[in-house]
Design an enzyme around this catalytic site. Structure first.
Site, PDB file in Angstrom:
ATOM      1  N   PHE A   1      28.788  35.838  33.938  1.00 34.84           N
ATOM      2  CA  PHE A   1      27.911  34.991  34.803  1.00 34.84           C
ATOM      3  C   PHE A   1      26.721  35.757  35.242  1.00 34.84           C
ATOM      4  CE2 PHE A   1      27.255  32.994  38.845  1.00 34.84           C
ATOM      5  CZ  PHE A   1      27.252  31.386  38.570  1.00 34.84           C
TER       6      PHE A   1
ATOM      7  N   ASN B   1      33.404  33.664  44.735  1.00 36.83           N
ATOM      8  CA  ASN B   1      32.421  32.628  44.176  1.00 36.83           C
ATOM      9  C   ASN B   1      33.322  32.123  42.785  1.00 36.83           C
ATOM     10  OD1 ASN B   1      30.850  31.003  42.938  1.00 36.83           O
ATOM     11  ND2 ASN B   1      29.411  32.354  42.331  1.00 36.83           N
ATOM     12  N   PRO B   2      34.416  31.202  42.869  1.00 38.51           N
ATOM     13  CA  PRO B   2      35.210  30.872  41.778  1.00 38.51           C
ATOM     14  C   PRO B   2      34.547  29.911  40.835  1.00 38.51           C
ATOM     15  CG  PRO B   2      36.069  29.930  43.769  1.00 38.51           C
ATOM     16  CD  PRO B   2      34.863  30.445  43.962  1.00 38.51           C
TER      17      PRO B   2
HETATM   18  C1  LIG Z   1      31.367  31.803  38.962  1.00 36.83           C
HETATM   19  S1  LIG Z   1      31.695  33.189  38.284  1.00 36.83           S
HETATM   20  C2  LIG Z   1      31.040  34.319  39.751  1.00 36.83           C
HETATM   21  C3  LIG Z   1      30.945  35.782  39.465  1.00 36.83           C
HETATM   22  C4  LIG Z   1      30.281  36.477  40.481  1.00 36.83           C
HETATM   23  N1  LIG Z   1      31.269  36.625  41.563  1.00 36.83           N
HETATM   24  C5  LIG Z   1      29.150  35.800  41.223  1.00 36.83           C
HETATM   25  O1  LIG Z   1      28.963  35.430  42.170  1.00 36.83           O
HETATM   26  O2  LIG Z   1      28.113  36.299  40.464  1.00 36.83           O
HETATM   27  C6  LIG Z   1      33.393  33.229  38.381  1.00 36.83           C
HETATM   28  C7  LIG Z   1      34.023  34.449  37.812  1.00 36.83           C
HETATM   29  O3  LIG Z   1      35.643  34.501  38.017  1.00 36.83           O
HETATM   30  C8  LIG Z   1      36.231  34.875  36.999  1.00 36.83           C
HETATM   31  N2  LIG Z   1      37.526  34.270  36.796  1.00 36.83           N
HETATM   32  C9  LIG Z   1      37.725  32.991  36.418  1.00 36.83           C
HETATM   33  N3  LIG Z   1      39.239  32.816  36.713  1.00 36.83           N
HETATM   34  C10 LIG Z   1      39.780  33.992  37.000  1.00 36.83           C
HETATM   35  C11 LIG Z   1      40.949  34.062  37.357  1.00 36.83           C
HETATM   36  N4  LIG Z   1      41.856  33.392  37.150  1.00 36.83           N
HETATM   37  N5  LIG Z   1      41.171  35.274  38.112  1.00 36.83           N
HETATM   38  C12 LIG Z   1      40.230  36.120  38.343  1.00 36.83           C
HETATM   39  N6  LIG Z   1      38.741  35.896  37.964  1.00 36.83           N
HETATM   40  C13 LIG Z   1      38.457  34.827  37.323  1.00 36.83           C
HETATM   41  C14 LIG Z   1      35.209  34.645  35.797  1.00 36.83           C
HETATM   42  O4  LIG Z   1      35.594  35.419  34.632  1.00 36.83           O
HETATM   43  C15 LIG Z   1      33.774  34.919  36.443  1.00 36.83           C
HETATM   44  O5  LIG Z   1      33.379  36.188  36.224  1.00 36.83           O
END
Ligand SMILES: C[S@@+](CC[C@H](N)C(=O)[O-])C[C@H]1O[C@@H](n2cnc3c(N)ncnc32)[C@H](O)[C@@H]1O
Length: 248
Positions: free
Chosen positions: A61, A158-159
């Site tokens: 992302f 930021n999920p």
């Molecule tokens: C919207 S992106 C945000 C990335 C970063 N924090 C940013 O704001 O640029 C969501 C991130 O959450 C990770 N992710 C999704 N489901 C997850 C889970 N169950 N546990 C940990 N990470 C997760 C994804 O791989 C992705 O990298």
């Protein structure tokens, strides 16, 4: 143009030379890629975020400027704690975790992500920036060292909060980001809120980015998950952007 000429904005404005054939070709190639939907950040290979710049790669992302406000919320939540423990869940490039460590060097910062590509990139970014952030691979807070249970001051995230239906209507340039980084909806917001609680110490704070229409629902979710409150913070355009809850 700055990338092709390896200069900054001031360098562009003060330049009087024509482009060489090699530079013109490189710019033309980049423009073609951009016009066919390649994000600018995949061409330049980086994205500025607060005071740092992180490497970006396809498959992870691209950090957005609107997420910078989440770092402010996290820094405020850390208050005067001498060596606060902060966890960034779903770290992607590591942008949030690394910006926090950059601006609060005394914090012990952990970051998790379920994507191995993201974990590798976040580790590369931490090494490149010389910032001591521990990046761990796994679901939500599961990969954290067990001794952090009840000792975390701030969980920040930021999920992937976009719902399935909303995903289908997204513009093509957003669809460049991995689906798993975008789609999770309010269910994931709730799962994260519940998962974070046992890790928070007394008065610990959970701060999560949310979609502009999710404010009321997200605040309810936090209350239902046992947080004392569910406060909403808006971004600079006045849209709901962050939900903040304080643990008991
Ligand atoms: C919207 S992106 C945000 C990335 C970063 N924090 C940013 O704001 O640029 C969501 C991130 O959450 C990770 N992710 C999704 N489901 C997850 C889970 N169950 N546990 C940990 N990470 C997760 C994804 O791989 C992705 O990298």
């Amino acid at each position: 143009m700055m990338m092709v000429l390896r200069t900054d904005r001031a360098g562009l404005y003060t330049r009087h030379d024509d482009l060489s054939a090699r530079e013109a070709k490189a710019l033309g190639r980049a423009l073609c890629q951009r016009c066919s939907g390649t994000p600018l950040q995949h061409l330049t290979g980086e994205q500025a975020f607060r005071r740092i710049s992180v490497l970006v790669r396809p498959g992870v992302f691209i950090p957005r400027p609107e997420t910078e406000i989440l770092v402010d919320v996290a820094l405020r939540a850390m208050g005067d704690a001498a060596a606060p423990v902060v966890v960034d869940v779903g770290t992607g490039t590591g942008a949030i975790a690394l910006a926090i460590k950059d601006e609060a060097p005394d914090a012990a910062v952990f970051a998790t992500d379920v994507s191995s590509e993201a974990v590798e990139l976040a580790r590369d970014n931490a090494a490149r920036l010389g910032l001591d952030v521990r990046v761990l691979e796994g679901d939500l807070l599961e990969p954290l060292p067990p001794e952090l249970q009840g000792a975390v001051d701030v969980v920040v995230s930021n999920p992937p909060y976009i719902g399935e239906e909303e995903y289908r209507d997204l513009p093509p340039d957003v669809l460049v980001d991995p689906r798993d980084a975008l789609v999770g909806g309010i269910d994931l917001v709730e799962r994260l809120a519940r998962a974070a609680r046992p890790w928070l110490g007394a008065g610990g704070v959970l701060a999560m980015e949310i979609g502009a229409t999710q404010g009321v629902e997200a605040a309810e979710v936090l209350k239902g998950a046992g947080y004392g409150d569910g406060r909403i913070e808006s971004d600079l355009t006045g849209r709901d952007r962050v939900v903040v809850g304080r643990g008991p």
